[in-house]
Write an enzyme that holds these catalytic residues in place. Structure first.
Site, PDB file in Angstrom:
ATOM      1  N   LEU A 298     -15.284  10.425  -5.771  1.00  0.00           N
ATOM      2  CA  LEU A 298     -15.296   9.278  -6.851  1.00  0.00           C
ATOM      3  C   LEU A 298     -16.873   9.426  -7.323  1.00  0.00           C
ATOM      4  O   LEU A 298     -17.516   9.174  -6.718  1.00  0.00           O
ATOM      5  CB  LEU A 298     -15.147   8.112  -6.142  1.00  0.00           C
ATOM      6  CG  LEU A 298     -14.398   6.957  -7.214  1.00  0.00           C
ATOM      7  CD1 LEU A 298     -13.259   7.326  -7.624  1.00  0.00           C
ATOM      8  CD2 LEU A 298     -14.315   5.648  -6.493  1.00  0.00           C
ATOM      9  N   ASP A 299     -16.680   9.858  -8.653  1.00  0.00           N
ATOM     10  CA  ASP A 299     -18.019  10.041  -9.309  1.00  0.00           C
ATOM     11  C   ASP A 299     -18.981   8.891  -9.242  1.00  0.00           C
ATOM     12  O   ASP A 299     -18.420   7.713  -9.320  1.00  0.00           O
ATOM     13  CB  ASP A 299     -17.864  10.260 -10.720  1.00  0.00           C
ATOM     14  CG  ASP A 299     -17.334  11.794 -10.878  1.00  0.00           C
ATOM     15  OD1 ASP A 299     -17.331  12.557  -9.963  1.00  0.00           O
ATOM     16  OD2 ASP A 299     -16.755  12.018 -12.005  1.00  0.00           O
ATOM     17  N   MET A 300     -20.023   9.017  -9.128  1.00  0.00           N
ATOM     18  CA  MET A 300     -21.026   7.944  -9.174  1.00  0.00           C
ATOM     19  C   MET A 300     -20.627   6.928 -10.433  1.00  0.00           C
ATOM     20  O   MET A 300     -20.961   5.721 -10.195  1.00  0.00           O
ATOM     21  CB  MET A 300     -22.504   8.305  -9.261  1.00  0.00           C
ATOM     22  CG  MET A 300     -23.427   7.142  -9.241  1.00  0.00           C
ATOM     23  SD  MET A 300     -25.200   7.623  -8.982  1.00  0.00           S
ATOM     24  CE  MET A 300     -25.623   8.030 -10.719  1.00  0.00           C
ATOM     25  N   THR A 302     -17.975   6.442 -12.017  1.00  0.00           N
ATOM     26  CA  THR A 302     -16.537   5.946 -11.844  1.00  0.00           C
ATOM     27  C   THR A 302     -16.551   4.857 -10.852  1.00  0.00           C
ATOM     28  O   THR A 302     -17.005   4.754  -9.671  1.00  0.00           O
ATOM     29  CB  THR A 302     -15.702   6.922 -11.473  1.00  0.00           C
ATOM     30  OG1 THR A 302     -15.885   8.060 -12.257  1.00  0.00           O
ATOM     31  CG2 THR A 302     -14.199   6.550 -11.488  1.00  0.00           C
TER      32      THR A 302
END
Length: 454
Positions: A298-300, A302
């Site tokens: 999970l991208d920072m 997001t």
């Protein structure tokens, strides 16, 4: 070459960070001057539309008068010395110079079937040893030494790159602009880089949009050149929006609702991360577990649901379930414009953009399969909100599939890497569903996005 700038507004107190996406108004004014100039050069029109990065640096001269200088990356119309722009740090294009002479010799050896790899490496090393770059305290270092110091503990750099920086290093806008400013006693105020023309194949570049300096070539160089300047904090280290909360927990698993801006694991940025926050909370039983690892990405930037394993074997089992697509994932995203398709499947293979990390690019030859399904959720006042279902789990998959012209051609709102900045990235993982590998029950998790509460 040094141009006056009739800007009357407030100037930034610190030099603007070269890796930001939102330039100061004075830099935008300077960029507009450059755009007017290049568009007046009709002989460059065709080449420019194929794509070129330009940069401006706003500065004060010795009389404290505001001015700007401009640069372009690489060559323009086969030259690196057009009068309107700053000169190169080192002129490698002299026809009878050492570089061009040996370049022709190596080409001749190659045509004769001779091995030329070591000759090319030696010539590249010689070339980068000629780029003597200054910084804000008057120190000079060549590109070879700068990269060697930057990658001191990186065995991969020495092994894969043979200790040679990427081709074109030192010829990007930012190093040329700072070098000229230092050599001519200009005091840097702020800078900006913008893309002109079509996007390069596979990458996502938008005409006249601002971009940060590249990471592969410029970041090591700027680690040296910015010394002595009072530089503003990294704007990519944004404040975390919201608080971390646990939405599910059992003996093997914990699911959290991650706020936008929070990294999943400890990293280089000095920011609270999911793992550390869970471990440091004495009120949670999870603090006592020796193993704690995010199961998926999970991208920072997001927000949304993130699963973490408390036990290594469970971690491996769940990772296998993700790989087999046994975990259903649903994201919600707000798009910056009308998407090219409203419902359907997107299949665009992705690979890392090594010279512009952490970006990914579409690579039809060497990229890994990346498949997403899009479904229109709502359209309100021209704003499109979609549901996204990633069937594979590539880095930045949903962001690239939305932004790329062969995908939705509609970047997610707030996507600094592939679109334009906003208060946050409007991408949220809102549903996860899977069969628990230990208890064999179906686990359904839901977390509504804050930007959907309006």
């Amino acid at each position: 070459m040094i141009h006056s700038l009739p800007y009357q507004g407030t100037l930034p107190e610190k030099f603007t960070y070269p890796f930001c996406y939102q330039p100061h108004e004075s830099a935008k004014m300077a960029a507009e001057e450059v755009i007017r100039y290049v568009e007046s050069r009709q002989e460059w029109k065709d080449e420019l539309m194929k794509g070129k990065m330009f940069g401006v640096l706003v500065a004060k001269d010795l009389d404290e008068e505001l001015c700007f200088i401009a640069a372009y990356s690489g060559l323009l119309a086969g030259r690196n010395d057009h009068d309107y722009f700053v000169p190169p740090v080192f002129d490698s294009q002299e026809p009878n110079g050492h570089f061009k002479t040996n370049e022709r010799r190596i080409s001749a050896l190659s045509r004769a079937g001779r091995t030329t790899r070591q000759h090319s490496i030696n010539l590249q090393r010689w070339l980068f040893s000629q780029y003597d770059l200054q910084n804000g305290v008057g120190e000079k270092r060549n590109v070879l030494d700068i990269f060697r110091e930057y990658y001191t503990d990186s065995k991969a750099y020495e092994k894969k790159a043979n200790g040679v920086p990427p081709s074109g290093t030192g010829d990007c806008c930012a190093p040329k602009l700072l070098q000229y400013a230092f050599l001519n006693k200009l005091k840097p105020v702020c800078m900006a880089e913008f893309w002109y023309g079509e996007s390069p194949k596979g990458e996502i570049r938008h005409h006249l949009q601002y971009y940060p300096a590249c990471s592969g070539k410029c970041k090591p160089i700027l680690s040296h050149m910015l010394k002595g300047l009072d530089v503003e904090p990294n704007p990519q280290e944004k404040a975390i929006q919201g608080t971390l909360s646990i939405v599910y927990e059992d003996e093997f698993l914990v699911a959290v609702n991650k706020p936008a801006g929070m990294p999943s694991v400890p990293g280089k940025l000095d920011l609270p991360d999911v793992v550390s926050e869970l471990r440091n909370n004495d009120k949670l039983s999870i603090a006592n577990y020796p193993f704690l690892q995010p199961i998926h990405r999970l991208d920072m930037a997001t927000s949304g649901l993130l699963l973490l394993a408390k036990e290594e074997m469970f971690f491996k089992t769940m990772q296998s379930m993700f790989a087999r697509r046994d975990v259903k994932k649903e994201y919600v995203a707000r798009l910056s414009c009308k998407p090219r398709i409203l419902n359907g499947e997107i299949s665009l293979p992705l690979s890392p953009d090594f010279l512009n990390r952490p970006c990914q690019k579409v690579d039809y030859e060497k990229g890994k399969e990346a498949v997403s399904v899009v479904q229109l959720l709502e359209e309100t006042n021209g704003m499109f909100t979609v549901l996204l279902y990633p069937l594979t789990g590539r880095t930045h998959q949903l962001r690239v599939h939305c932004a790329h012209s062969d995908g939705l051609d509609a970047p997610i709102v707030g996507d600094e890497l592939y679109g334009t900045p906003a208060d946050r990235l409007y991408l949220h993982c809102q549903r996860l569903e899977f069969t628990h590998p230990i208890y064999n029950n179906v686990v359904k998790l839901y977390s509504k996005a804050e930007f959907q509460c309006e």
